[in-house]
Design a protein around this motif. Structure first.
Motif, PDB file in Angstrom:
ATOM      1  N   ALA A 234     117.915 101.164 -39.387  1.00  0.00           N
ATOM      2  CA  ALA A 234     116.462 100.884 -39.358  1.00  0.00           C
ATOM      3  C   ALA A 234     116.113  99.416 -39.592  1.00  0.00           C
ATOM      4  CB  ALA A 234     115.744 101.753 -40.390  1.00  0.00           C
ATOM      5  N   PHE A 235     116.955  98.687 -40.346  1.00  0.00           N
ATOM      6  CA  PHE A 235     116.608  97.308 -40.731  1.00  0.00           C
ATOM      7  C   PHE A 235     117.261  96.257 -39.835  1.00  0.00           C
ATOM      8  CE2 PHE A 235     116.709  99.941 -44.660  1.00  0.00           C
ATOM      9  CZ  PHE A 235     115.355  99.924 -44.953  1.00  0.00           C
ATOM     10  N   GLY A 236     117.986  96.693 -38.796  1.00  0.00           N
ATOM     11  CA  GLY A 236     118.602  95.725 -37.882  1.00  0.00           C
ATOM     12  C   GLY A 236     119.826  95.053 -38.495  1.00  0.00           C
ATOM     13  N   ALA A 237     120.057  93.796 -38.094  1.00  0.00           N
ATOM     14  CA  ALA A 237     121.256  93.067 -38.549  1.00  0.00           C
ATOM     15  C   ALA A 237     120.937  91.584 -38.621  1.00  0.00           C
ATOM     16  CB  ALA A 237     122.405  93.314 -37.561  1.00  0.00           C
ATOM     17  N   LEU A 238     121.742  90.844 -39.374  1.00  0.00           N
ATOM     18  CA  LEU A 238     121.558  89.397 -39.470  1.00  0.00           C
ATOM     19  C   LEU A 238     121.860  88.763 -38.110  1.00  0.00           C
ATOM     20  CD1 LEU A 238     123.307  88.716 -42.906  1.00  0.00           C
ATOM     21  CD2 LEU A 238     120.850  88.808 -42.468  1.00  0.00           C
ATOM     22  N   ALA A 239     120.965  87.902 -37.631  1.00  0.00           N
ATOM     23  CA  ALA A 239     121.129  87.312 -36.296  1.00  0.00           C
ATOM     24  C   ALA A 239     121.896  85.997 -36.324  1.00  0.00           C
ATOM     25  CB  ALA A 239     119.745  87.086 -35.673  1.00  0.00           C
ATOM     26  N   ARG A 240     121.864  85.299 -37.479  1.00  0.00           N
ATOM     27  CA  ARG A 240     122.420  83.949 -37.535  1.00  0.00           C
ATOM     28  C   ARG A 240     123.297  83.783 -38.768  1.00  0.00           C
ATOM     29  NH1 ARG A 240     117.301  84.098 -36.586  1.00  0.00           N
ATOM     30  NH2 ARG A 240     116.703  83.750 -38.737  1.00  0.00           N
ATOM     31  N   GLY A 241     123.967  82.631 -38.818  1.00  0.00           N
ATOM     32  CA  GLY A 241     124.712  82.257 -40.018  1.00  0.00           C
ATOM     33  C   GLY A 241     126.100  82.883 -40.077  1.00  0.00           C
ATOM     34  N   PRO A 242     126.798  82.663 -41.199  1.00  0.00           N
ATOM     35  CA  PRO A 242     128.198  83.099 -41.296  1.00  0.00           C
ATOM     36  C   PRO A 242     128.378  84.612 -41.300  1.00  0.00           C
ATOM     37  CG  PRO A 242     127.411  82.267 -43.415  1.00  0.00           C
ATOM     38  CD  PRO A 242     126.336  81.971 -42.411  1.00  0.00           C
ATOM     39  N   LEU A 243     127.312  85.362 -41.561  1.00  0.00           N
ATOM     40  CA  LEU A 243     127.421  86.827 -41.554  1.00  0.00           C
ATOM     41  C   LEU A 243     126.674  87.439 -40.366  1.00  0.00           C
ATOM     42  CD1 LEU A 243     127.009  87.649 -45.387  1.00  0.00           C
ATOM     43  CD2 LEU A 243     129.120  87.324 -44.085  1.00  0.00           C
ATOM     44  N   ALA A 244     126.490  86.659 -39.295  1.00  0.00           N
ATOM     45  CA  ALA A 244     125.780  87.152 -38.105  1.00  0.00           C
ATOM     46  C   ALA A 244     126.412  88.463 -37.637  1.00  0.00           C
ATOM     47  CB  ALA A 244     125.832  86.118 -36.997  1.00  0.00           C
ATOM     48  N   GLY A 245     125.549  89.431 -37.348  1.00  0.00           N
ATOM     49  CA  GLY A 245     126.036  90.726 -36.867  1.00  0.00           C
ATOM     50  C   GLY A 245     126.197  91.765 -37.967  1.00  0.00           C
ATOM     51  N   VAL A 246     126.219  91.334 -39.233  1.00  0.00           N
ATOM     52  CA  VAL A 246     126.355  92.306 -40.334  1.00  0.00           C
ATOM     53  C   VAL A 246     125.032  93.068 -40.469  1.00  0.00           C
ATOM     54  CG1 VAL A 246     126.751  92.610 -42.823  1.00  0.00           C
ATOM     55  CG2 VAL A 246     128.057  90.897 -41.555  1.00  0.00           C
ATOM     56  N   PRO A 247     125.087  94.411 -40.494  1.00  0.00           N
ATOM     57  CA  PRO A 247     123.844  95.164 -40.554  1.00  0.00           C
ATOM     58  C   PRO A 247     123.160  95.056 -41.921  1.00  0.00           C
ATOM     59  CG  PRO A 247     125.713  96.662 -40.728  1.00  0.00           C
ATOM     60  CD  PRO A 247     126.272  95.290 -40.441  1.00  0.00           C
TER      61      PRO A 247
END
Length: 501
Positions: A234-247
């Motif tokens: 429901a909250f998506g995922a990080l789009a940027r930075g060193p953890l990009a893609g982590v939900p």
């Protein structure tokens, strides 16, 4: 599944009133990396309190970057961070343009009191008496709804966006999730939504009666979807930075996160967080209890099924110590509060009613100002330091009395966390004035831990370790306790009525 592996980690964004942090927890609930940053709190007029929404976002992204660097430098692979949770200051309102995604004004922060006259006007409006039964909150300067009304009336850009149907409403969680994602994820969780006065406490959906009381037209303003506090998508995922893609898989208002971090999962358990303000949450189980004693009813957390809490809030806790440091110069650093307070054996008859923004629960006195009583030629700075700590402890004791009256059950133990809980003197005073033991965990990052627990839960990782405790037993005799609490009640009464429009 994940609880066996030592190599899975969960990140936690903790966006507070005065600083932002990012922590990475292992499955034992221990922080293995962290970074913290302050930001500017803006006070354009007396009683006004604002923040720059972009600065909040920027501090989150910087903290993620720095903490992940630290995580990597300690030999960990950022790829092992499986999920991220978010916990945030509640009631703080951000309004933005749905078409551009740009904020239309500074965030108006929860203690802001510019709406005091508006609250008086709303209390006289037909239907005001029904609100608390529907949403759990009494009318005060505190919820996001009254902040919205003020901005609609006073800020042209906000009014124009509303009239054009492009106004987006959000608390800090909604704003951050919206901006951290690459796609437009526009959600909030039930703990944050229950602080707006727009959500029906029982259905956990926006309520037409509440919206129409505040004169809000849903066709002109977007409201975020209310979702559970722990969810895999429901909250998506990080789009940027060193953890990009982590939900992002967990979201809880800060006080709810602290209750979860303290493992307050059973009805009758309570925690008090001593941060900028002080927030006491008491788990009442699966049915809301609407207070008759000046407390708030709120969603404690929603992990598929909602659990409710009674809440008492004190506007000034750690900020009272900061006031002694920055405004009066009575202490060298916040950590020195105990040393200065212990330079005298007691408060010397001094009582400090720290009503910098009026008084919150269980008093709800919005026309009080901060007042010091009992000053004589004998008064030292140590007496004022003690009186500042005691003010928070007295208000906590008053809230516990109200909770016992509402729930029919007196609390037997208080779990504590937050910056001011590091003061041994403050925690001993708390035990003495409440007459019950106070438990302080060895691992104080309970708010961030609660968000990590919610996030881990959604992806099958258990993140709650067993933290050791320090217990403070009450040492004060009952007669002295009663006398001090009576003097405090008198001081509160005498602080009323200072504010006159």
């Amino acid at each position: 599944m994940g609880s066996i592996s030592r190599d899975e980690y969960v990140g936690s964004i903790d966006q507070g009133t005065t600083s932002t942090r990012f922590l990475i927890f292992n499955t034992a609930g221990e922080p293995v990396a962290s970074h913290q940053m302050g930001f500017k709190n803006i006070h354009p007029n007396s009683g006004w309190h604002e923040q720059d929404p972009y600065e909040l976002l920027q501090t989150v992204e910087t903290c993620i970057e720095k903490a992940t660097e630290q995580f990597r430098s300690r030999g960990h692979d950022p790829g092992t961070v499986r999920a991220v949770g978010l916990t945030n200051q509640r009631e703080t309102l951000v309004l933005w343009d749905r078409t551009t995604g740009e904020p239309l004004h500074n965030a108006v922060v929860w203690p802001d009191t510019r709406t005091a006259h508006l609250v008086r006007e709303l209390k006289a409006r037909e239907g005001a008496g029904r609100l608390q039964d529907l949403c759990g909150l009494p009318l005060s300067t505190y919820p996001s709804s009254v902040k919205l009304l003020w901005l609609l009336r006073n800020i042209d850009a906000v009014r124009e966006a509303y009239d054009d149907g492009r106004l987006a409403f959000g608390t800090v969680d909604t704003w951050l999730i919206y901006k951290l994602n690459s796609r437009r994820v526009y959600v909030t969780d039930a703990t944050n939504a229950s602080r707006t006065m727009f959500m029906n406490l029982r259905t956990r959906e926006y309520d037409d009666e509440l919206l129409s009381f505040f004169g809000v037209d849903r066709s002109k303003m977007s409201l975020p979807e209310i979702v559970p506090s722990s969810h895999p998508t429901a909250f998506g995922a990080l789009a940027r930075g060193p953890l990009a893609g982590v939900p992002i898989t967990g979201c809880l208002g800060d006080q709810s996160a602290a209750l979860v971090g303290q493992r307050g999962f059973s009805p009758g358990q309570a925690k008090n967080t001593y941060g900028t303000g002080c927030f006491l949450l008491y788990n009442v189980g699966s049915e809301p209890v609407i207070s008759k004693s000046g407390l708030l009813a709120t969603v404690a957390y929603d992990f598929g099924e909602p659990v409710y809490a009674l809440e008492g809030s004190i506007a000034v806790a750690g900020s009272g110590v900061t006031f002694l440091l920055n405004n009066l110069g009575l202490i060298e650093s916040s950590k020195a509060i105990d040393e200065v307070a212990l330079s005298v054996p007691d408060n010397g008859g001094v009582y400090f009613v720290t009503a910098f923004s009026g008084l919150f629960a269980p008093y709800w006195i919005d026309d009080a100002k901060g007042t010091v009583f009992g000053i004589t030629a004998h008064t030292q700075k140590g007496h004022i330091a003690r009186a500042t700590l005691e003010a928070t402890c007295h208000q906590t004791a008053a809230i516990l009395d109200a909770m016992a009256a509402d729930s029919g059950h007196a609390l037997e133990l208080l779990a504590v966390d937050g910056g001011l809980s590091n003061s041994d003197l403050c925690m001993q005073t708390q035990a003495d004035l409440c007459g019950i033991p106070v438990d302080r965990p060895a691992m104080r990052e309970t708010t961030a831990l609660g968000a990590a627990y919610a996030a881990g839960r959604a992806v099958g990782i258990e993140v709650l370790g067993d933290s050791g405790m320090t217990r403070f037993e009450p040492k004060m005799d009952a007669a002295k306790r009663e006398r001090m609490r009576g003097d405090w009640a008198r001081a509160v009464d005498m602080s009323r009525g200072w504010v006159r429009e």
